[in-house]
Design an enzyme around this catalytic site. Sequence first.
Site, mmCIF file in Angstrom:
data_model
loop_
_atom_site.group_PDB
_atom_site.id
_atom_site.type_symbol
_atom_site.label_atom_id
_atom_site.label_comp_id
_atom_site.label_asym_id
_atom_site.label_seq_id
_atom_site.Cartn_x
_atom_site.Cartn_y
_atom_site.Cartn_z
ATOM 1 N N ARG A 247 -42.551 -18.110 -4.822
ATOM 2 C CA ARG A 247 -43.093 -16.814 -4.370
ATOM 3 C C ARG A 247 -42.181 -15.654 -4.766
ATOM 4 N NH1 ARG A 247 -47.825 -19.329 -3.834
ATOM 5 N NH2 ARG A 247 -47.745 -20.955 -2.262
ATOM 6 N N ARG B 88 -36.435 -24.224 11.225
ATOM 7 C CA ARG B 88 -37.671 -23.442 11.114
ATOM 8 C C ARG B 88 -38.773 -23.973 12.032
ATOM 9 N NH1 ARG B 88 -40.202 -22.781 5.958
ATOM 10 N NH2 ARG B 88 -40.408 -20.528 6.017
ATOM 11 N N GLU C 233 -38.401 -14.617 11.128
ATOM 12 C CA GLU C 233 -38.418 -14.666 9.659
ATOM 13 C C GLU C 233 -39.522 -13.746 9.153
ATOM 14 O OE1 GLU C 233 -38.251 -18.649 7.849
ATOM 15 O OE2 GLU C 233 -39.806 -18.016 6.446
ATOM 16 N N TRP D 268 -55.733 -25.128 4.443
ATOM 17 C CA TRP D 268 -55.314 -24.365 3.265
ATOM 18 C C TRP D 268 -56.529 -23.703 2.603
ATOM 19 C CZ3 TRP D 268 -51.259 -28.027 0.403
ATOM 20 C CH2 TRP D 268 -50.079 -28.066 1.164
ATOM 21 N N ASP E 266 -48.972 -17.378 8.545
ATOM 22 C CA ASP E 266 -48.119 -17.458 7.350
ATOM 23 C C ASP E 266 -48.067 -16.125 6.610
ATOM 24 O OD1 ASP E 266 -46.566 -18.365 5.304
ATOM 25 O OD2 ASP E 266 -48.125 -19.549 4.329
ATOM 26 N N ARG F 143 -54.424 -24.576 13.387
ATOM 27 C CA ARG F 143 -53.062 -24.546 12.841
ATOM 28 C C ARG F 143 -52.173 -23.534 13.557
ATOM 29 N NH1 ARG F 143 -51.621 -23.075 6.516
ATOM 30 N NH2 ARG F 143 -49.702 -21.957 6.991
ATOM 31 N N GLU G 71 -45.931 -12.282 -0.922
ATOM 32 C CA GLU G 71 -46.797 -13.375 -1.373
ATOM 33 C C GLU G 71 -48.277 -13.074 -1.167
ATOM 34 O OE1 GLU G 71 -45.833 -17.054 0.565
ATOM 35 O OE2 GLU G 71 -47.670 -18.045 -0.093
ATOM 36 N N GLU H 41 -45.230 -29.203 5.463
ATOM 37 C CA GLU H 41 -45.697 -29.124 4.073
ATOM 38 C C GLU H 41 -44.996 -30.153 3.184
ATOM 39 O OE1 GLU H 41 -45.296 -24.923 3.050
ATOM 40 O OE2 GLU H 41 -47.224 -24.511 4.009
ATOM 41 N N HIS I 130 -55.972 -15.119 5.469
ATOM 42 C CA HIS I 130 -55.934 -16.208 4.497
ATOM 43 C C HIS I 130 -57.204 -16.280 3.657
ATOM 44 C CE1 HIS I 130 -54.215 -19.755 2.747
ATOM 45 N NE2 HIS I 130 -53.247 -19.809 3.634
ATOM 46 N N LYS J 101 -36.112 -26.712 6.778
ATOM 47 C CA LYS J 101 -37.566 -26.854 6.917
ATOM 48 C C LYS J 101 -37.821 -28.354 6.989
ATOM 49 C CE LYS J 101 -41.871 -26.042 4.259
ATOM 50 N NZ LYS J 101 -42.465 -25.278 3.128
#
Length: 733
Positions: A195, A351, A414, A569, A392, A363, A420, A318, A548, A314
């Site tokens: 990113r 994280r 964060e 996703w 996100d 989610r 992105e 993912e 998203h 992390k």
Amino acid sequence: MVTGLKYLTLLAAVLACSPPGRPPDEVQHVEDGYDLWLRYRPISNEMRLAEYLDAAAYLVVEGSSPTLRATRDELTTGLLGLLGTELPAETRVSRDGAIVAGTPGESAIIAALPIAEELRVAGEEGFVLRAMSVAGQQAIVIAANEDVGVLYGAFELLRLIQTQRSLRDLAITSAPRIQRRLLNHWDNLDRSVERGYAGSSLWEWEALPDSVSPRYRDYARANASIGINGSVLTNVNANAQVLTPEYLAKVATLADVFRPYGITVYLTARFSAPMEIGGLGTADPLDPSVQQWWAGKAAEIYRAIPDFGGFLVKANSEGQPGPQDYDRSHAEGANMLADAVGPHGGIVMWRAFVYSNELPVDRVRQAYDEFTPLDGAFRENVLLQAKNGPLDFQPREPFHPLFGAMPETPLMMELQVTKEYLGQDTHLAFLAPMWKEVLDADTYADGEGSTVGSVIDGTLHGYPRTGIAGVANVGTDRDWTGSDFNQANWYAYGRLAWDHALSSEEIAEQWIRLTFSNDSAVVAAVQVMMLASHEAVVNYMTPLGLAHQMARGHHYGPGPWVEGGRADWTSVYYSRADSGGIGFDRTATGSNAVAQYFPPVRDRFADRDSVPDDLLLWFHHVPWTEPMRSGRTLWDELVHRYNAGVDTVRWMRATWETVEGKIDEQRFLDVQAFLRIQEKEAEWWRDASILYFQTFSDMPIPAGYPRASHPLSFYRSLSCPPDTRKPRCEAIY
Ligand code: GCV
């Protein structure tokens, strides 16, 4: 981004004869963006210049540490550029006009000044900046308890001069509200940047440790100038190789360059490293051989880098390995690493960005469900790092419900400086207003006034350790960030990390003055553009609380139709558009994620009558014909918002035209070109989204709004180039 053409233009400008008459400073210099906000161009305001020349005639910096040497260098370079004269370094205050910098520990002059109370307030990293009498002479004092505070004070003084503020009544005491103010680099060891939209990673791993790029020091200077005091050098999608002796030597070299500027280095720790580089058969955090391996690794790191900051992790997210691979909790995983670095003074930033595809649960509620039961279970040197919102880094999200919900566990925030989901290098989106929205949001965790800012700065729950992280947007592009305006987000992040009470307006104004011009017409025009820009992006990408809706993978252009594969996703998972309406029901009749907020926030979001329009579709599935506060139906409001986004960008373009001739030509042209792209791409977002959602609403575009120039099938067929750094669909133009 500097293209070959840009270099040629720069060269031509350098070679050209000076035109008759003296153009304003902002116009006469050839600019390529490298200097960021540290340009130190000559002061054109003659009255101010006269004042500064009187006030700053010589330098007295007592002490010889690398940080104080860096301070002296910066003041010398900066004031030479700004005032056109090199300030002599002297050892005593003998006449008016001294800049006296130092700490009471090392400077007898500073120790003798009546500023004990101010120094107490300044604390460990803060500074005192005052115009005052020293040894009977008028001087400017930069005092701090630690050398790094003196450096921060010097940058503040230079900022005041760059923005042409009077120094006559100078009396500033400033201290950071948050202890660890970090950049997180998502940089890989092959120098690609996840990113990243500004070229390759700054870290030349192959050349290190023998070859040391001069950019490292400039990177450190830029960060120190805005108060950033730490860098996590590597991607959270981590590679264990960085923990090998070969790489640690390289990391140590970077740490040596950064140290004088108060920047501590941190690394990401791949949880499975004991297996990948340690030869163990397991990474189970409760296995003594694993614990021993990490303890040994930590000791090895601290031998190479005695002030190493610690690990960012992390885990079980993912596809990354983590303690849950061994049926251990996140706390057990984090604590094992915390025990390894703890004896050396290190921390672990764990994280909270975790979610599972296996769970059939919304989610956005998973991190809260996972971590709140672990409150109080972490070692004292663990900080939990949560993104600003629960999804996100979307153009707009409500604040993360974890903020305020873990009184026994220091929570870091964060933010994503790299854009992105907000147009990446090309689109102008000034992010301070978005970050302020979260920082100022009231969680009501402990009654009214329990803002997110007060959670992360530790005042609400008395956290002994505090931190904030920004995912970096810098790379090897000559201008560091891929566009002139992306620099503003790096700047704004640092300023807010230091003091989250600053307003977006003042940060924007400062940055414009430092970066472009002190001309009030330029400041006024660019400031309104910047302040409107984030909302414009929200409107043309994801209005009314949508999220998203970006194309799969690269997240650049529109993809509201994205479906298939992992559900969370896809875009359709989030929009939930159907013939009955649009939006994700997160109330008690849906996922009930709204219950994770404290009352009365919970009730305000859950109630259709009180939820703000900006978050409507985040929390509610709303019929297309439902009337909105504006009096329009939901469908008409949606069309209106998409168009408002495009209109704002059109207005931003026109506003930018008014600064032509008032700033340097090259940056004027660069921004002009990007705004042209942004307008076209805002139309692309609008048209693709409206056409797609119209297949569900089955309602006409209201009168007075433009129709798309292509059918939906055209927008669906566009595929952006595979270069994820700069995906553009030129075909739509
Ligand atoms: C580093 C999002 C991004 C990923 C990123 C991830 C994270 O999913 O698209 O590139 O991975 O967030 O924050 O870990």
